[in-house]
Design a protein around this motif. Structure first.
Motif, mmCIF file in Angstrom:
data_model
loop_
_atom_site.group_PDB
_atom_site.id
_atom_site.type_symbol
_atom_site.label_atom_id
_atom_site.label_comp_id
_atom_site.label_asym_id
_atom_site.label_seq_id
_atom_site.Cartn_x
_atom_site.Cartn_y
_atom_site.Cartn_z
ATOM 1 N N LYS A 74 -17.983 0.087 14.405
ATOM 2 C CA LYS A 74 -18.627 -0.371 13.180
ATOM 3 C C LYS A 74 -17.969 0.233 11.946
ATOM 4 O O LYS A 74 -17.738 -0.437 10.945
ATOM 5 C CB LYS A 74 -20.105 -0.007 13.211
ATOM 6 N N LYS A 75 -17.645 1.535 12.034
ATOM 7 C CA LYS A 75 -17.012 2.205 10.903
ATOM 8 C C LYS A 75 -15.639 1.610 10.613
ATOM 9 O O LYS A 75 -15.260 1.424 9.463
ATOM 10 C CB LYS A 75 -16.878 3.703 11.192
ATOM 11 N N GLU A 76 -14.886 1.281 11.670
ATOM 12 C CA GLU A 76 -13.568 0.677 11.491
ATOM 13 C C GLU A 76 -13.691 -0.707 10.865
ATOM 14 O O GLU A 76 -12.904 -1.084 9.997
ATOM 15 C CB GLU A 76 -12.861 0.591 12.853
ATOM 16 N N ASP A 77 -14.704 -1.479 11.296
ATOM 17 C CA ASP A 77 -14.923 -2.804 10.720
ATOM 18 C C ASP A 77 -15.259 -2.697 9.243
ATOM 19 O O ASP A 77 -14.790 -3.495 8.424
ATOM 20 C CB ASP A 77 -16.054 -3.522 11.457
ATOM 21 N N GLU A 78 -16.085 -1.710 8.895
ATOM 22 C CA GLU A 78 -16.440 -1.509 7.492
ATOM 23 C C GLU A 78 -15.225 -1.110 6.673
ATOM 24 O O GLU A 78 -15.075 -1.527 5.523
ATOM 25 C CB GLU A 78 -17.525 -0.435 7.378
ATOM 26 N N ARG A 79 -14.339 -0.300 7.283
ATOM 27 C CA ARG A 79 -13.117 0.106 6.573
ATOM 28 C C ARG A 79 -12.236 -1.097 6.282
ATOM 29 O O ARG A 79 -11.662 -1.226 5.206
ATOM 30 C CB ARG A 79 -12.341 1.128 7.402
ATOM 31 N N LYS A 80 -12.166 -2.013 7.267
ATOM 32 C CA LYS A 80 -11.322 -3.200 7.085
ATOM 33 C C LYS A 80 -11.882 -4.141 6.026
ATOM 34 O O LYS A 80 -11.139 -4.918 5.431
ATOM 35 C CB LYS A 80 -11.172 -3.933 8.418
ATOM 36 N N LYS A 81 -13.215 -4.065 5.827
ATOM 37 C CA LYS A 81 -13.837 -4.921 4.825
ATOM 38 C C LYS A 81 -13.838 -4.287 3.446
ATOM 39 O O LYS A 81 -14.192 -4.931 2.466
ATOM 40 C CB LYS A 81 -15.279 -5.231 5.239
ATOM 41 N N SER A 82 -13.474 -3.022 3.372
ATOM 42 C CA SER A 82 -13.522 -2.298 2.108
ATOM 43 C C SER A 82 -12.403 -2.749 1.181
ATOM 44 O O SER A 82 -11.364 -3.244 1.627
ATOM 45 C CB SER A 82 -13.389 -0.790 2.348
ATOM 46 N N PRO A 83 -12.605 -2.615 -0.157
ATOM 47 C CA PRO A 83 -11.576 -3.015 -1.120
ATOM 48 C C PRO A 83 -10.249 -2.309 -0.896
ATOM 49 O O PRO A 83 -9.198 -2.904 -1.023
ATOM 50 C CB PRO A 83 -12.198 -2.624 -2.473
ATOM 51 N N SER A 84 -10.293 -1.017 -0.562
ATOM 52 C CA SER A 84 -9.039 -0.262 -0.417
ATOM 53 C C SER A 84 -8.191 -0.813 0.720
ATOM 54 O O SER A 84 -6.972 -0.852 0.631
ATOM 55 C CB SER A 84 -9.340 1.219 -0.174
ATOM 56 N N PHE A 85 -8.856 -1.259 1.816
ATOM 57 C CA PHE A 85 -8.093 -1.800 2.939
ATOM 58 C C PHE A 85 -7.449 -3.122 2.543
ATOM 59 O O PHE A 85 -6.299 -3.386 2.858
ATOM 60 C CB PHE A 85 -9.002 -2.003 4.156
ATOM 61 N N LYS A 86 -8.218 -3.963 1.832
ATOM 62 C CA LYS A 86 -7.682 -5.252 1.414
ATOM 63 C C LYS A 86 -6.528 -5.074 0.439
ATOM 64 O O LYS A 86 -5.548 -5.800 0.475
ATOM 65 C CB LYS A 86 -8.786 -6.098 0.782
ATOM 66 N N ILE A 87 -6.659 -4.079 -0.442
ATOM 67 C CA ILE A 87 -5.581 -3.800 -1.382
ATOM 68 C C ILE A 87 -4.349 -3.332 -0.637
ATOM 69 O O ILE A 87 -3.223 -3.711 -0.934
ATOM 70 C CB ILE A 87 -6.028 -2.734 -2.401
ATOM 71 N N GLN A 88 -4.562 -2.517 0.392
ATOM 72 C CA GLN A 88 -3.441 -1.946 1.124
ATOM 73 C C GLN A 88 -2.613 -3.024 1.812
ATOM 74 O O GLN A 88 -1.417 -2.871 1.997
ATOM 75 C CB GLN A 88 -3.964 -0.958 2.168
ATOM 76 N N LEU A 89 -3.258 -4.134 2.192
ATOM 77 C CA LEU A 89 -2.522 -5.221 2.816
ATOM 78 C C LEU A 89 -1.444 -5.761 1.891
ATOM 79 O O LEU A 89 -0.384 -6.179 2.319
ATOM 80 C CB LEU A 89 -3.481 -6.367 3.197
ATOM 81 N N GLY A 90 -1.741 -5.772 0.594
ATOM 82 C CA GLY A 90 -0.774 -6.307 -0.343
ATOM 83 C C GLY A 90 0.051 -5.247 -1.025
ATOM 84 O O GLY A 90 0.892 -5.545 -1.847
ATOM 85 N N GLY A 91 -0.199 -4.012 -0.739
ATOM 86 C CA GLY A 91 0.483 -2.919 -1.409
ATOM 87 C C GLY A 91 1.853 -2.643 -0.851
ATOM 88 O O GLY A 91 2.273 -3.198 0.156
ATOM 89 N N LYS A 92 2.569 -1.739 -1.499
ATOM 90 C CA LYS A 92 3.925 -1.439 -1.070
ATOM 91 C C LYS A 92 3.972 -0.529 0.140
ATOM 92 O O LYS A 92 5.041 -0.272 0.676
ATOM 93 C CB LYS A 92 4.700 -0.813 -2.233
ATOM 94 N N ASP A 93 2.805 -0.051 0.589
ATOM 95 C CA ASP A 93 2.776 0.732 1.816
ATOM 96 C C ASP A 93 2.931 -0.164 3.040
ATOM 97 O O ASP A 93 3.178 0.294 4.130
ATOM 98 C CB ASP A 93 1.438 1.490 1.943
ATOM 99 N N SER A 94 2.741 -1.464 2.848
ATOM 100 C CA SER A 94 2.786 -2.393 3.963
ATOM 101 C C SER A 94 4.064 -3.216 3.924
ATOM 102 O O SER A 94 4.710 -3.359 2.902
ATOM 103 C CB SER A 94 1.579 -3.328 3.926
ATOM 104 N N GLU A 95 4.435 -3.743 5.082
ATOM 105 C CA GLU A 95 5.604 -4.603 5.169
ATOM 106 C C GLU A 95 5.175 -6.049 4.943
ATOM 107 O O GLU A 95 3.999 -6.398 4.962
ATOM 108 C CB GLU A 95 6.252 -4.465 6.547
ATOM 109 N N VAL A 96 6.156 -6.944 4.763
ATOM 110 C CA VAL A 96 5.864 -8.347 4.527
ATOM 111 C C VAL A 96 5.350 -9.017 5.789
ATOM 112 O O VAL A 96 5.026 -10.182 5.795
ATOM 113 C CB VAL A 96 7.131 -9.066 3.987
ATOM 114 N N SER A 97 5.271 -8.281 6.890
ATOM 115 C CA SER A 97 4.755 -8.832 8.135
ATOM 116 C C SER A 97 3.236 -8.995 8.081
ATOM 117 O O SER A 97 2.658 -9.661 8.933
ATOM 118 C CB SER A 97 5.125 -7.934 9.317
ATOM 119 N N ASP A 98 2.568 -8.401 7.074
ATOM 120 C CA ASP A 98 1.135 -8.592 6.926
ATOM 121 C C ASP A 98 0.870 -10.071 6.663
ATOM 122 O O ASP A 98 1.531 -10.683 5.813
ATOM 123 C CB ASP A 98 0.593 -7.753 5.769
#
Length: 352
Positions: free
Chosen positions: A118-142
């Protein structure tokens, strides 16, 4: 049991008391897992569970051996029945404690693991996780980033320079494909003839602005020193046929911007892009605000900083600097601004 056999009841009682206490400890750690959401207590809980099961089974087996010994010693049918009855009682008690241990441990471990999920699901729904998908910490494979990239126009010369930028020592410093096209569109939208690029690196943003300004327009680039990256940039500027529109000043960006102000060029630029050292973002913003005309645009890159702006435990120099400039612009009534989630975050401020 003490009436019918020679088994030391106090010893058996101590064994089972130990098992019950072990189960209690297990239950404590399992419930701790609910609060903290850590996998460590869950793992320890399973270890304690196995220990409780083994202890209970060992006690039951030990008692059975002692009863079998007494069974051999006794000869009468009555004594045999008494010993067998006592043996069944001991084994039954062992089975009961074992079952109880398994039940408590199983329930708490399952609930604890569900809490982790449940905690992991909440983390994935959080703004910071969504931002991280588009951030420079992630590759274009997202998936989202890849989808956006695939549905963004890009010139072959831009694509080539992006690939060259990935080979440098700091590949994440290069502008993304979405950013380059976005800058060209913005420059064209405001009818730019003069542009500022603070932070040239491999020249992607500089090239994008040069492709967006008018045919005889000018892009002033600010870079600390000339190196191999600038050589890569110049080759691609030439391929694109815009090298005559670009003039790079090699010195601290604040110095170049102040020199332009001192030369009487305040209010003459149409667009400015800031993507340099983060600690000086506020300084660059203020200088660009003087140089840009009314209605002109100032674009700042990395204003979401891969989601670190939302992490209260991150007080690193760059993160604090990004938070500072974001608050500075939000409270600035001299501009109309918006923070977009494109790439690693772009703030656009239009001078009023």
């Amino acid at each position: 049991l003490s009436l019918y056999t020679s088994v030391d009841v106090r010893r058996v009682n101590r064994f089972y008391t130990f098992v019950v206490r072990l189960t209690a400890i297990e239950a404590f750690f399992s419930n701790y897992c609910l609060i903290k959401g850590s996998s460590m207590p869950t793992t320890l809980s399973k270890v304690l569970t196995h220990g409780a099961v083994l202890a209970a089974g060992g006690v039951g087996l030990g008692a059975a051996i002692l009863l079998f010994r007494d069974l051999v010693k006794t000869g009468s049918t009555q004594e045999v029945m008494r010993v067998v009855t006592a043996g069944v009682a001991v084994l039954g008690l062992g089975a009961g404690v074992t079952y109880y241990s398994c039940y408590v441990a199983g329930c708490t471990c399952v609930v604890g693991e569900k809490a982790l999920v449940k905690k992991e699901d909440e983390r994935k729904k959080s703004p910071s996780f969504k931002i991280q998908l588009g951030g420079k910490d992630s590759e274009v494979s997202d998936p989202l980033r890849l989808y956006a990239s695939e549905h963004t126009h890009s010139r072959p010369v831009i694509t080539s320079l992006i690939q060259e930028s990935k080979k440098t020592r700091y590949p994440t410093m290069a502008s993304s494909q979405e950013t380059t096209t976005f800058l060209t569109i913005l420059a064209r939208a405001v009818g730019a003839t003069k542009a500022l690029d603070i932070g040239v690196f491999t020249g992607l943003s500089t090239l994008s602005l040069a492709l967006g300004v008018a045919e005889k327009g000018k892009v002033i680039g600010c870079e600390l020193k000339e190196d191999d990256n600038i050589g890569t940039a110049r080759r691609h500027w030439k391929i694109a046929g815009v090298e005559d529109r670009i003039d790079v000043h090699f010195q601290p960006a604040a110095t170049t911007l102040q020199e332009l102000i001192d030369a009487g060029e305040s209010g003459t630029f149409d667009i400015a892009f800031i993507d340099a050292d983060k600690v000086n973002y506020v300084t660059y913003y203020e200088l660009c605000l003087k140089l840009v005309r009314v209605g002109g645009l100032i674009i700042l890159d990395n204003t979401l900083w891969s989601g670190h702006v939302l992490d209260p435990s991150d007080n690193s120099e760059n993160t604090v600097a990004i938070r500072l400039v974001n608050e500075h612009i939000r409270n600035d009534d001299r501009v109309l601004s918006v923070l977009l989630t494109i790439s690693d975050g772009h703030t656009i401020a239009q001078k009023l």
